[in-house]
Design a protein around this motif. Structure first.
Motif, PDB file in Angstrom:
ATOM      1  N   PRO A   7       0.826  -1.079   0.133  1.00  0.00           N
ATOM      2  CA  PRO A   7      -0.032   0.147  -0.007  1.00  0.00           C
ATOM      3  C   PRO A   7       0.883   1.069  -0.165  1.00  0.00           C
ATOM      4  CG  PRO A   7       0.158  -0.955   2.234  1.00  0.00           C
ATOM      5  CD  PRO A   7       0.849  -1.892   1.277  1.00  0.00           C
ATOM      6  N   LEU A   8       0.302   2.333  -0.680  1.00  0.00           N
ATOM      7  CA  LEU A   8       0.965   3.490  -0.652  1.00  0.00           C
ATOM      8  C   LEU A   8       0.020   4.700   0.002  1.00  0.00           C
ATOM      9  CD1 LEU A   8       3.244   5.621  -1.765  1.00  0.00           C
ATOM     10  CD2 LEU A   8       2.110   5.655  -3.757  1.00  0.00           C
ATOM     11  N   VAL A   9       0.461   5.395   0.775  1.00  0.00           N
ATOM     12  CA  VAL A   9      -0.291   6.570   1.309  1.00  0.00           C
ATOM     13  C   VAL A   9       0.546   7.777   1.136  1.00  0.00           C
ATOM     14  CG1 VAL A   9      -1.306   7.604   3.369  1.00  0.00           C
ATOM     15  CG2 VAL A   9      -1.249   5.054   3.141  1.00  0.00           C
ATOM     16  N   THR A  10      -0.041   8.891   0.592  1.00  0.00           N
ATOM     17  CA  THR A  10       0.833  10.007   0.299  1.00  0.00           C
ATOM     18  C   THR A  10      -0.154  10.962   1.190  1.00  0.00           C
ATOM     19  OG1 THR A  10      -0.431  10.398  -1.681  1.00  0.00           O
ATOM     20  CG2 THR A  10       1.716   9.631  -1.944  1.00  0.00           C
ATOM     21  N   LEU A  11       0.672  11.901   1.772  1.00  0.00           N
ATOM     22  CA  LEU A  11       0.037  13.280   2.562  1.00  0.00           C
ATOM     23  C   LEU A  11       0.787  14.485   2.015  1.00  0.00           C
ATOM     24  CD1 LEU A  11       1.390  11.446   5.783  1.00  0.00           C
ATOM     25  CD2 LEU A  11      -0.827  11.003   4.848  1.00  0.00           C
ATOM     26  N   ALA A  12      -0.332  15.450   2.297  1.00  0.00           N
ATOM     27  CA  ALA A  12       0.180  16.801   1.687  1.00  0.00           C
ATOM     28  C   ALA A  12      -0.647  17.927   2.480  1.00  0.00           C
ATOM     29  CB  ALA A  12       0.022  16.876   0.366  1.00  0.00           C
ATOM     30  N   ASN A  13       0.021  19.033   2.647  1.00  0.00           N
ATOM     31  CA  ASN A  13      -0.866  20.247   3.094  1.00  0.00           C
ATOM     32  C   ASN A  13      -1.954  20.706   2.207  1.00  0.00           C
ATOM     33  OD1 ASN A  13       1.373  21.070   1.318  1.00  0.00           O
ATOM     34  ND2 ASN A  13       1.075  23.122   1.714  1.00  0.00           N
ATOM     35  N   HIS A  14      -2.823  21.194   2.645  1.00  0.00           N
ATOM     36  CA  HIS A  14      -4.103  21.581   1.984  1.00  0.00           C
ATOM     37  C   HIS A  14      -4.368  22.831   2.003  1.00  0.00           C
ATOM     38  CE1 HIS A  14      -7.577  20.791  -0.175  1.00  0.00           C
ATOM     39  NE2 HIS A  14      -8.524  20.141   0.941  1.00  0.00           N
ATOM     40  N   GLU A  15      -4.153  23.698   0.987  1.00  0.00           N
ATOM     41  CA  GLU A  15      -4.234  25.269   0.784  1.00  0.00           C
ATOM     42  C   GLU A  15      -5.277  25.645  -0.115  1.00  0.00           C
ATOM     43  OE1 GLU A  15      -0.373  27.027   0.718  1.00  0.00           O
ATOM     44  OE2 GLU A  15       0.347  25.853   2.655  1.00  0.00           O
ATOM     45  N   PHE A  18      -5.334  14.448   2.866  1.00  0.00           N
ATOM     46  CA  PHE A  18      -4.897  15.915   3.557  1.00  0.00           C
ATOM     47  C   PHE A  18      -5.257  15.690   4.810  1.00  0.00           C
ATOM     48  CE2 PHE A  18      -6.406  16.971  -0.828  1.00  0.00           C
ATOM     49  CZ  PHE A  18      -5.301  17.226  -1.330  1.00  0.00           C
ATOM     50  N   PRO A  19      -4.166  15.137   5.610  1.00  0.00           N
ATOM     51  CA  PRO A  19      -4.420  14.803   7.106  1.00  0.00           C
ATOM     52  C   PRO A  19      -5.050  16.030   8.104  1.00  0.00           C
ATOM     53  CG  PRO A  19      -1.971  14.877   6.500  1.00  0.00           C
ATOM     54  CD  PRO A  19      -2.681  15.190   5.282  1.00  0.00           C
ATOM     55  N   GLU A  20      -4.438  17.296   7.649  1.00  0.00           N
ATOM     56  CA  GLU A  20      -5.064  18.336   8.507  1.00  0.00           C
ATOM     57  C   GLU A  20      -6.713  18.226   8.658  1.00  0.00           C
ATOM     58  OE1 GLU A  20      -2.420  22.107   8.294  1.00  0.00           O
ATOM     59  OE2 GLU A  20      -2.325  21.085   6.411  1.00  0.00           O
ATOM     60  N   GLY A  21      -7.316  17.818   7.569  1.00  0.00           N
ATOM     61  CA  GLY A  21      -8.821  17.593   7.553  1.00  0.00           C
ATOM     62  C   GLY A  21      -9.441  18.781   7.087  1.00  0.00           C
ATOM     63  N   LYS A  22      -8.884  19.715   6.548  1.00  0.00           N
ATOM     64  CA  LYS A  22      -9.478  21.186   6.118  1.00  0.00           C
ATOM     65  C   LYS A  22      -8.415  22.022   5.302  1.00  0.00           C
ATOM     66  CE  LYS A  22      -7.648  23.978  10.155  1.00  0.00           C
ATOM     67  NZ  LYS A  22      -7.955  24.856  11.288  1.00  0.00           N
ATOM     68  N   LEU A  30      -3.123  17.130  13.056  1.00  0.00           N
ATOM     69  CA  LEU A  30      -3.549  15.905  12.184  1.00  0.00           C
ATOM     70  C   LEU A  30      -4.524  15.113  12.817  1.00  0.00           C
ATOM     71  CD1 LEU A  30      -0.208  14.641  10.605  1.00  0.00           C
ATOM     72  CD2 LEU A  30      -1.507  16.829   9.904  1.00  0.00           C
ATOM     73  N   LYS A  31      -5.423  15.022  11.809  1.00  0.00           N
ATOM     74  CA  LYS A  31      -6.765  14.028  12.349  1.00  0.00           C
ATOM     75  C   LYS A  31      -6.268  12.757  12.635  1.00  0.00           C
ATOM     76  CE  LYS A  31      -9.520  17.316  11.499  1.00  0.00           C
ATOM     77  NZ  LYS A  31     -10.212  18.158  12.753  1.00  0.00           N
ATOM     78  N   TRP A  32      -7.123  12.028  13.572  1.00  0.00           N
ATOM     79  CA  TRP A  32      -6.617  10.587  13.954  1.00  0.00           C
ATOM     80  C   TRP A  32      -6.875   9.554  12.851  1.00  0.00           C
ATOM     81  CZ3 TRP A  32      -7.446   9.867  19.999  1.00  0.00           C
ATOM     82  CH2 TRP A  32      -6.662  10.797  20.560  1.00  0.00           C
ATOM     83  N   GLY A  33      -7.760  10.063  11.781  1.00  0.00           N
ATOM     84  CA  GLY A  33      -8.071   8.874  10.629  1.00  0.00           C
ATOM     85  C   GLY A  33      -7.004   8.408  10.188  1.00  0.00           C
ATOM     86  N   ASP A  67     -16.512  34.013   2.484  1.00  0.00           N
ATOM     87  CA  ASP A  67     -15.758  33.044   1.553  1.00  0.00           C
ATOM     88  C   ASP A  67     -14.965  32.097   1.864  1.00  0.00           C
ATOM     89  OD1 ASP A  67     -17.085  34.118  -0.636  1.00  0.00           O
ATOM     90  OD2 ASP A  67     -15.736  35.380  -1.551  1.00  0.00           O
ATOM     91  N   LYS A  68     -14.635  32.077   3.321  1.00  0.00           N
ATOM     92  CA  LYS A  68     -13.661  30.933   4.116  1.00  0.00           C
ATOM     93  C   LYS A  68     -14.531  29.809   4.233  1.00  0.00           C
ATOM     94  CE  LYS A  68     -10.903  34.431   6.099  1.00  0.00           C
ATOM     95  NZ  LYS A  68      -9.736  34.716   7.485  1.00  0.00           N
ATOM     96  N   HIS A  69     -13.606  28.683   3.829  1.00  0.00           N
ATOM     97  CA  HIS A  69     -14.534  27.357   3.979  1.00  0.00           C
ATOM     98  C   HIS A  69     -13.433  26.365   4.100  1.00  0.00           C
ATOM     99  CE1 HIS A  69     -13.103  26.013   0.016  1.00  0.00           C
ATOM    100  NE2 HIS A  69     -13.181  27.458  -0.430  1.00  0.00           N
ATOM    101  N   ASN A  70     -13.953  25.154   4.578  1.00  0.00           N
ATOM    102  CA  ASN A  70     -12.758  24.099   5.075  1.00  0.00           C
ATOM    103  C   ASN A  70     -12.313  23.248   3.696  1.00  0.00           C
ATOM    104  OD1 ASN A  70     -12.321  24.522   7.616  1.00  0.00           O
ATOM    105  ND2 ASN A  70     -13.987  23.087   8.366  1.00  0.00           N
TER     106      ASN A  70
END
Length: 288
Positions: A72-80, A159-163, A174-177, A282-285
């Motif tokens: 399995p491959l899991v990639t993680l990134a910031n979400h902007e 996106f482990p920050e979840g938002k 980071l979210k525990w998911g 206009d701000k949203h998650n």
């Protein structure tokens, strides 16, 4: 207020069959076309209308296309930005690679954002994006679903920050998911983090919502995060403790990458600015 009270509950139809181990050829064809079209659009936005520079891109592409079968491959990134996933995934692949449906990533998305209307869910489902219900915790259908896909040797991008982190002043908790996903896999995954700077200048999180041109984006691919020792050390822990320890470890590794990337991006003349001046309405998650 509980997390579930912060987001609207959206009725949606689960986009996948009960036995997804053998999806129909028609579904595969429609999904391949969807992933290719969206990925090609993302590649055009980042690499034709704007300038994108990758650092250590081979680390990511080798993991996607050359890892041993079944791993399995899991990639993680910031979400902007709300277009992080389609643009970045499209940009890291060639046109031919975008057509390799079995190699295309799965990505968790927020049901309250991406499944509001039936046609939204139809497109997201074909785009290999199962819906997460925010506030329902780590034990829910979408998380179970992607764990099954990973155990089959698939690729999950999250996106482990979840938002969408519009402040960008620090890495959000980071979210525990992500900890639950890693802990419950049948074999240790390859985990590759990457951090990007500048995408908020290409697609701002406020009106008008359209891609800008002539901007610069810097994407830094980090070294694979080795969780084998951590997984061994938490074997006798309770599930909740496992999730926290694994998530904390990944958070520390991503923080190191964040600082490194910001320094490298400054050399390229790219900075991560806050959207604090954006209209409040206009701000949203965005996506998860």
């Amino acid at each position: 207020r509980s997390p579930s009270a912060l987001y609207p509950r959206v009725k949606y139809e689960w986009p996948y069959s009960s036995d997804f181990r053998k999806p129909s050829l028609l579904w595969k064809l429609k999904s391949t076309i969807t992933c290719f079209a969206v990925g090609l659009w993302g590649k055009s936005v980042l690499c034709l209308l704007n300038t994108t520079k990758f650092n250590n891109l081979h680390v990511l592409t080798d993991a996607i296309f050359r890892r041993p079968p079944g791993v399995p491959l899991v990639t993680l990134a910031n979400h902007e930005s709300c277009v992080d996933d389609p643009c970045l995934i499209g940009a890291v692949m060639t046109n031919g690679q975008l057509l390799k449906h079995s190699k295309m990533r799965w990505s968790l998305v927020a049901s309250d954002i991406c499944y509001r209307k039936p046609w939204h869910g139809w497109i997201m489902g074909l785009g290999k994006c199962p819906p997460v219900v925010r506030g329902d915790g780590v034990y829910q259908k979408a998380v179970d679903f992607v764990i099954d896909r990973l155990n089959e040797g698939g690729w999950l991008h999250v996106f482990p920050e979840g938002k969408v982190n519009m402040e960008r002043e620090e890495l959000s908790r980071l979210k525990w998911g992500i900890g639950r996903i890693v802990a419950d896999l049948e074999r240790p995954p390859i985990i590759i983090p990457f951090w990007h700077v500048g995408i908020q200048n290409i697609m701002p999180n406020y009106r008008p919502y359209y891609p800008r041109i002539g901007k610069k984006l810097f994407v830094n691919i980090g070294k694979p995060i080795d969780v084998s020792v951590v997984l061994k050390n938490v074997e006798d822990k309770k599930a909740s403790e496992k999730r926290k320890i694994i998530t904390d470890y990944i958070q520390a590794e991503m923080e190191v990458l964040r600082r490194e990337t910001i320094a490298l991006a400054k050399i390229e003349g790219i900075t991560s600015e806050s959207d604090s001046e954006a209209p409040t309405s206009d701000k949203h998650n965005g996506l998860i």
